[in-house]
Design an enzyme around this catalytic site. Structure first.
Site, mmCIF file in Angstrom:
data_model
loop_
_atom_site.group_PDB
_atom_site.id
_atom_site.type_symbol
_atom_site.label_atom_id
_atom_site.label_comp_id
_atom_site.label_asym_id
_atom_site.label_seq_id
_atom_site.Cartn_x
_atom_site.Cartn_y
_atom_site.Cartn_z
ATOM 1 N N ARG A 226 0.529 -1.358 -0.044
ATOM 2 C CA ARG A 226 -0.229 -0.144 -0.038
ATOM 3 C C ARG A 226 1.129 1.237 0.393
ATOM 4 O O ARG A 226 1.742 1.003 0.630
ATOM 5 C CB ARG A 226 -0.599 0.251 0.624
ATOM 6 C CG ARG A 226 -1.803 -1.394 1.363
ATOM 7 C CD ARG A 226 -2.800 -1.067 0.381
ATOM 8 N NE ARG A 226 -4.807 -1.619 0.304
ATOM 9 C CZ ARG A 226 -4.717 -2.508 -0.634
ATOM 10 N NH1 ARG A 226 -3.629 -2.456 -1.823
ATOM 11 N NH2 ARG A 226 -5.793 -3.473 -0.519
ATOM 12 N N HIS A 274 -1.672 0.689 -9.737
ATOM 13 C CA HIS A 274 -2.395 -0.406 -8.941
ATOM 14 C C HIS A 274 -3.066 -2.115 -9.405
ATOM 15 O O HIS A 274 -4.217 -1.907 -9.445
ATOM 16 C CB HIS A 274 -3.473 1.001 -7.563
ATOM 17 C CG HIS A 274 -3.574 -0.655 -6.741
ATOM 18 N ND1 HIS A 274 -4.399 0.133 -5.765
ATOM 19 C CD2 HIS A 274 -3.955 -1.848 -6.571
ATOM 20 C CE1 HIS A 274 -3.888 -0.991 -4.772
ATOM 21 N NE2 HIS A 274 -4.245 -2.159 -4.913
HETATM 22 P P1 NAP Z 1 -1.848 -11.995 4.991
HETATM 23 O O1 NAP Z 1 -2.458 -12.881 3.985
HETATM 24 O O2 NAP Z 1 -3.153 -11.586 5.784
HETATM 25 O O3 NAP Z 1 -0.955 -12.156 4.287
HETATM 26 C C1 NAP Z 1 -0.200 -10.910 5.278
HETATM 27 C C2 NAP Z 1 1.557 -11.616 6.067
HETATM 28 O O4 NAP Z 1 1.965 -9.768 6.402
HETATM 29 C C3 NAP Z 1 1.716 -12.014 6.900
HETATM 30 O O5 NAP Z 1 2.598 -12.863 6.545
HETATM 31 C C4 NAP Z 1 1.612 -11.013 7.831
HETATM 32 O O6 NAP Z 1 2.264 -11.595 9.425
HETATM 33 C C5 NAP Z 1 2.492 -9.742 7.532
HETATM 34 N N1 NAP Z 1 2.692 -8.671 8.421
HETATM 35 C C6 NAP Z 1 1.769 -8.201 8.699
HETATM 36 N N2 NAP Z 1 1.973 -6.907 9.513
HETATM 37 C C7 NAP Z 1 3.365 -7.149 10.127
HETATM 38 C C8 NAP Z 1 4.135 -6.622 11.054
HETATM 39 N N3 NAP Z 1 3.492 -5.575 11.814
HETATM 40 N N4 NAP Z 1 5.239 -6.729 10.725
HETATM 41 C C9 NAP Z 1 5.769 -8.505 9.947
HETATM 42 N N5 NAP Z 1 4.420 -8.827 9.382
HETATM 43 C C10 NAP Z 1 3.026 -8.495 9.268
HETATM 44 O O7 NAP Z 1 -1.728 -10.549 3.042
HETATM 45 P P2 NAP Z 1 -2.083 -11.291 1.479
HETATM 46 O O8 NAP Z 1 -3.512 -11.831 1.041
HETATM 47 O O9 NAP Z 1 -0.692 -11.916 1.849
HETATM 48 O O10 NAP Z 1 -2.147 -9.538 1.029
HETATM 49 C C11 NAP Z 1 -1.509 -9.003 1.495
HETATM 50 C C12 NAP Z 1 -1.211 -7.361 1.312
HETATM 51 O O11 NAP Z 1 -0.726 -7.070 -0.264
HETATM 52 C C13 NAP Z 1 -2.964 -6.622 1.633
HETATM 53 O O12 NAP Z 1 -3.107 -6.533 2.789
HETATM 54 C C14 NAP Z 1 -2.359 -6.065 0.516
HETATM 55 O O13 NAP Z 1 -2.313 -5.023 0.841
HETATM 56 C C15 NAP Z 1 -1.395 -6.421 -0.854
HETATM 57 N N6 NAP Z 1 -2.213 -6.718 -1.886
HETATM 58 C C16 NAP Z 1 -1.923 -5.482 -2.856
HETATM 59 C C17 NAP Z 1 -1.985 -5.893 -4.149
HETATM 60 C C18 NAP Z 1 -2.151 -5.004 -5.426
HETATM 61 O O14 NAP Z 1 -2.889 -4.971 -6.893
HETATM 62 N N7 NAP Z 1 -1.137 -3.961 -5.554
HETATM 63 C C19 NAP Z 1 -3.183 -6.601 -4.488
HETATM 64 C C20 NAP Z 1 -3.185 -7.601 -3.505
HETATM 65 C C21 NAP Z 1 -3.099 -7.567 -2.698
HETATM 66 P P3 NAP Z 1 2.225 -13.176 10.109
HETATM 67 O O15 NAP Z 1 2.388 -14.224 8.574
HETATM 68 O O16 NAP Z 1 3.076 -13.399 11.129
HETATM 69 O O17 NAP Z 1 -0.150 -12.800 10.398
HETATM 70 C C1 GLV Z 2 -5.671 -5.323 -3.619
HETATM 71 O O1 GLV Z 2 -4.506 -4.013 -3.679
HETATM 72 C C2 GLV Z 2 -5.476 -5.826 -2.848
HETATM 73 O O2 GLV Z 2 -5.757 -5.405 -1.250
HETATM 74 O O3 GLV Z 2 -6.998 -7.306 -3.483
#
Ligand code: NAP
Ligand code: GLV
Length: 311
Positions: A226, A274
């Site tokens: 983000r 994005h």
């Molecule tokens: P997720 O499954 O909830 O995983 C989040 C990861 O971040 C987990 O490993 C978590 O640690 C770690 N984390 C959270 N807070 C932290 C901190 N303070 N210090 C260290 N690690 C931390 O999420 P996801 O589905 O993989 O998605 C992740 C993010 O990618 C989304 O929230 C979004 O911001 C971004 N995203 C962007 C796009 C785009 O189009 N650009 C698309 C999709 C997602 P733990 O394992 O210990 O809980």
């Molecule tokens: C995109 O940014 C997502 O969070 O899926």
């Protein structure tokens, strides 16, 4: 079950209309602001909701997002404290992100920015190439998406490290780190830094001068978390000094990025709007149906985020 469709930024109906039509026998979707029967609304599909959006729905039980990150819904001031916020978990989205990140890692590794400049200048010049094994990559966030990205990169021979909040079992060949000390230990061995963290109070501003300075000189940033997680002035200084040799940016603190922003013209930045990946329409529809079923059964919906930790 009645579902309010809410966004101040996107026409969700235009985008997801087909998916909503397919589940119309189970979910009656009505565009916000619902004027007739607002008290019957029990779930919502929302992305960047209006600040007062949820005031209108006294019997709301759950809000589903259209993405992996739930930050924009969690930040809505009218979101009641007892409502579930449900994100989409879509393996197809993780796969698409893995392709996107891999493309940018290879763009850096294989010096494609230089080749493109040489093509514009009609220069025929081979460049010294480095094997993947000499380009260490670190992923911030080892969740549903970070894990998939890590596996793709190890398959191509990149040394991969990943950082999470809590200690976690890692896939073969992925070295795990956690906590503040773990972050800096990891960065010391990092050339390419991939951000895949959710936006929370702890991760806001995390990509700052200390983090860039701790990376190997000439490092590369792939920013797909983000925009609010990056301190833009620190990032530009790191590019200026050469501490970062370049960056791929997909997310920005203000979206759409204002047309006069310096990032548009920066020679060391590659940008996308994005658009690193999308969830499928089917995943959005499945999330709504599973959420409605859980609410009807008086249960916590699958993939409801932990509101106290912010993801
Ligand atoms: P997720 O499954 O909830 O995983 C989040 C990861 O971040 C987990 O490993 C978590 O640690 C770690 N984390 C959270 N807070 C932290 C901190 N303070 N210090 C260290 N690690 C931390 O999420 P996801 O589905 O993989 O998605 C992740 C993010 O990618 C989304 O929230 C979004 O911001 C971004 N995203 C962007 C796009 C785009 O189009 N650009 C698309 C999709 C997602 P733990 O394992 O210990 O809980
Ligand atoms: C995109 O940014 C997502 O969070 O899926």
């Amino acid at each position: 079950m009645r579902c309010a469709v809410i966004s101040r930024k996107f026409d969700l109906r235009a985008y997801y209309g087909k998916a909503l039509a397919q589940i119309a026998d189970r979910i009656e979707s009505v565009d916000h602001p619902v004027t007739d029967g607002a008290e019957a609304v029990r779930i919502a599909l929302a992305w960047h909701p209006h600040a007062d959006a949820f005031e209108r729905y006294p019997n709301l039980k759950a809000v589903c997002t259209i993405g992996a990150g739930a930050d924009n819904v969690l930040a809505c001031p009218s979101l009641p404290s007892d409502v579930h916020v449900v994100r989409v978990v879509d393996p197809g989205q993780a796969q698409m992100m893995a392709g996107f990140v891999t493309w940018h890692v290879i763009w850096h590794q294989r010096k494609f920015a230089t080749f493109m400049q040489h093509q514009r200048d009609r220069i025929w010049q081979r460049l010294e190439q480095r094997p993947a094994s000499t380009v260490p990559v670190a992923i911030l966030g080892y969740g549903k998406i970070g894990e998939r990205v890590a596996t793709h990169l190890t398959g191509l021979g990149f040394p991969v490290k990943a950082w999470s909040r809590t200690p976690k079992p890692m896939a073969p060949d992925v070295q795990g780190f956690h906590g503040r000390d773990g972050l800096f230990a990891m960065l010391a061995e990092t050339e390419v830094l991939v951000n895949l963290l959710p936006l929370t109070p702890e991760t806001r501003g995390l990509l700052n001068r200390d983090v860039f300075a701790a990376m190997k000189p000439g490092g590369y940033l792939i920013q797909t978390g983000r925009g609010e997680q990056m301190v833009e002035a620190d990032f530009l200084s790191a590019l200026e000094s050469g501490q970062l040799s370049g960056a791929s940016l997909d997310v920005f603190a203000v979206e759409p990025l204002p047309t006069d922003h310096v990032f548009w013209h920066h020679p060391k930045i590659v940008m996308t709007p994005h658009d690193a990946c999308d969830v499928s329409f089917a995943a959005v529809a499945d999330t709504l149906v599973a959420t409605a079923a859980a609410i009807e059964a008086g249960q916590r919906p699958p993939h409801a985020v932990d509101r106290s930790r912010g993801y």
